[in-house]
Design a protein around this motif. Structure first.
Motif, PDB file in Angstrom:
ATOM      1  N   SER A 146      65.933 -50.324  11.682  1.00  0.00           N
ATOM      2  CA  SER A 146      66.309 -51.695  11.348  1.00  0.00           C
ATOM      3  C   SER A 146      66.784 -52.440  12.593  1.00  0.00           C
ATOM      4  O   SER A 146      67.244 -51.835  13.571  1.00  0.00           O
ATOM      5  N   ASP A 173      71.802 -47.690   9.138  1.00  0.00           N
ATOM      6  CA  ASP A 173      71.089 -48.784   8.486  1.00  0.00           C
ATOM      7  C   ASP A 173      69.591 -48.517   8.394  1.00  0.00           C
ATOM      8  O   ASP A 173      68.827 -49.380   7.994  1.00  0.00           O
ATOM      9  N   HIS A 199      72.642 -44.587  13.174  1.00  0.00           N
ATOM     10  CA  HIS A 199      71.534 -45.326  12.557  1.00  0.00           C
ATOM     11  C   HIS A 199      71.653 -45.310  11.042  1.00  0.00           C
ATOM     12  O   HIS A 199      70.707 -45.073  10.318  1.00  0.00           O
ATOM     13  N   GLY A 228      70.305 -52.949  17.259  1.00  0.00           N
ATOM     14  CA  GLY A 228      71.327 -53.746  17.929  1.00  0.00           C
ATOM     15  C   GLY A 228      72.583 -52.945  18.224  1.00  0.00           C
ATOM     16  O   GLY A 228      73.160 -53.038  19.315  1.00  0.00           O
ATOM     17  N   LYS A 229      73.001 -52.131  17.249  1.00  0.00           N
ATOM     18  CA  LYS A 229      74.172 -51.276  17.447  1.00  0.00           C
ATOM     19  C   LYS A 229      73.947 -50.267  18.575  1.00  0.00           C
ATOM     20  O   LYS A 229      74.841 -49.990  19.379  1.00  0.00           O
ATOM     21  N   LYS A 285      69.371 -54.274  12.810  1.00  0.00           N
ATOM     22  CA  LYS A 285      70.814 -54.085  12.939  1.00  0.00           C
ATOM     23  C   LYS A 285      71.133 -52.748  13.607  1.00  0.00           C
ATOM     24  O   LYS A 285      71.991 -52.664  14.488  1.00  0.00           O
TER      25      LYS A 285
END
Length: 305
Positions: A227, A121, A119, A232-233, A229
């Motif tokens: 976030s 981001d 994490h 999503g990861k 992003k």
């Protein structure tokens, strides 16, 4: 002579007041510490906890009542490691003059790399920095917590020092039994399956101790924002690695994990207790009960990976 009901009630009330007055008044910052202080202090202490069961100490806002509670205490027990960011304001406002115990003192801290759990981001603007404050998640550290608490109680109440040390030693044996049981339970899960998704990064110490990889959409503080992003990861990783062990926590909003569950097809498992105990009648009403429940729940979840 037979006492009237009103006189009997008055005398009983006076007896209880006298008994309470004989006990050392101690304030613990949150429920897990409250339990540990009670385990060591036994019937010689009167413990009041500021952040109670199922309460989130990350976002806690002290009340005027908390100020009065702290002002009347002779000992304050905190976790430290910047976990209780509101404590200094409360101590100043209440003009607290008593002693203080930092339960995590001398614990070998776990330092979280920014990208350690996928994490990188995240917004860490409200985080604890890189030092993970959740040291209680490794039961080996509780031996240190208990020693610090026993020492603090002994300094504040020297007449009962031997009593506190005896109870600390007895509790230490219970901790050893917990660790032996937990080692055996986790060892039943192959190393490749020891992956878990939780709400926020509260289980770093437990992960280190039992070689479990914890992934979380939030950082170490429940105020931290996850976030899009980063989420999503995490979803991609869960799909790629077949991670089915997904758990909400008793102090976190479940919506984010429900989204991850929908997009990965993995069912959200049981609730984990991270930063707070359950109500006393619940499955995690004490530290030992919390750890046994969490380990059993995690092992059952990891078997599905």
């Amino acid at each position: 002579m037979k006492l009237s009901p009103s006189l009997y009630a008055l005398l009983a009330g006076l007896a209880l007041t006298t008994q309470a007055a004989d006990k050392l008044p101690v304030v613990a910052s949150f429920s897990i510490l409250g339990d540990l202080v009670q385990q060591v202090g036994g019937d010689k202490v009167a413990v009041q906890t500021l952040v109670g069961p199922d309460g989130d100490a990350h976002v806690y806002q002290p009340s005027p009542r908390d100020g009065k509670t702290l002002a009347s205490a002779k000992l304050l027990v905190v976790n430290g490691l910047a976990f209780e960011g509101w404590m200094e304001r409360l101590a100043r406002a209440s003009q607290y003059k008593g002693a203080r115990v930092v339960a995590s003192d001398k614990v070998k801290t776990h330092t979280m790399a920014e990208d350690e759990h996928g994490h990188d981001d995240h917004d860490h603007g409200h985080d604890h920095g890189k030092v993970d404050p959740h040291a209680w998640q490794n039961p080996a550290n509780i031996h240190i917590y208990v020693a610090n608490i026993a020492a603090g109680l002994s300094r504040a109440d020297p007449a009962n020092a031997a009593y506190y040390q005896q109870r600390a030693a007895s509790y230490g044996k219970e901790l050893q039994a917990l660790e032996q049981w937990a080692d055996k339970e986790v060892a039943s899960i192959p190393a490749a399956k020891r992956r878990v998704i939780t709400s926020h990064d509260a289980f770093g110490y437990l992960g280190q101790r039992f070689k479990i990889q914890f992934l979380a959409p939030q950082g170490m503080n429940t105020e931290a924002e996850a976030s899009a992003k980063g989420v999503g990861k995490l979803i991609q990783q869960a799909k790629r690695e077949g991670i089915k062990a997904i758990f909400v926590e008793n102090v976190s909003n479940p919506k984010l994990l429900e989204q991850i569950s929908r997009e990965t097809g993995a069912k959200v498992g049981g609730r984990l207790y991270s930063d707070a105990l359950s109500q006393p009648s619940g499955v995690a009403g004490s530290y030992l009960a919390m750890m046994r429940y969490n380990i059993a729940t995690l092992v059952a979840g990891m078997r599905q990976n």
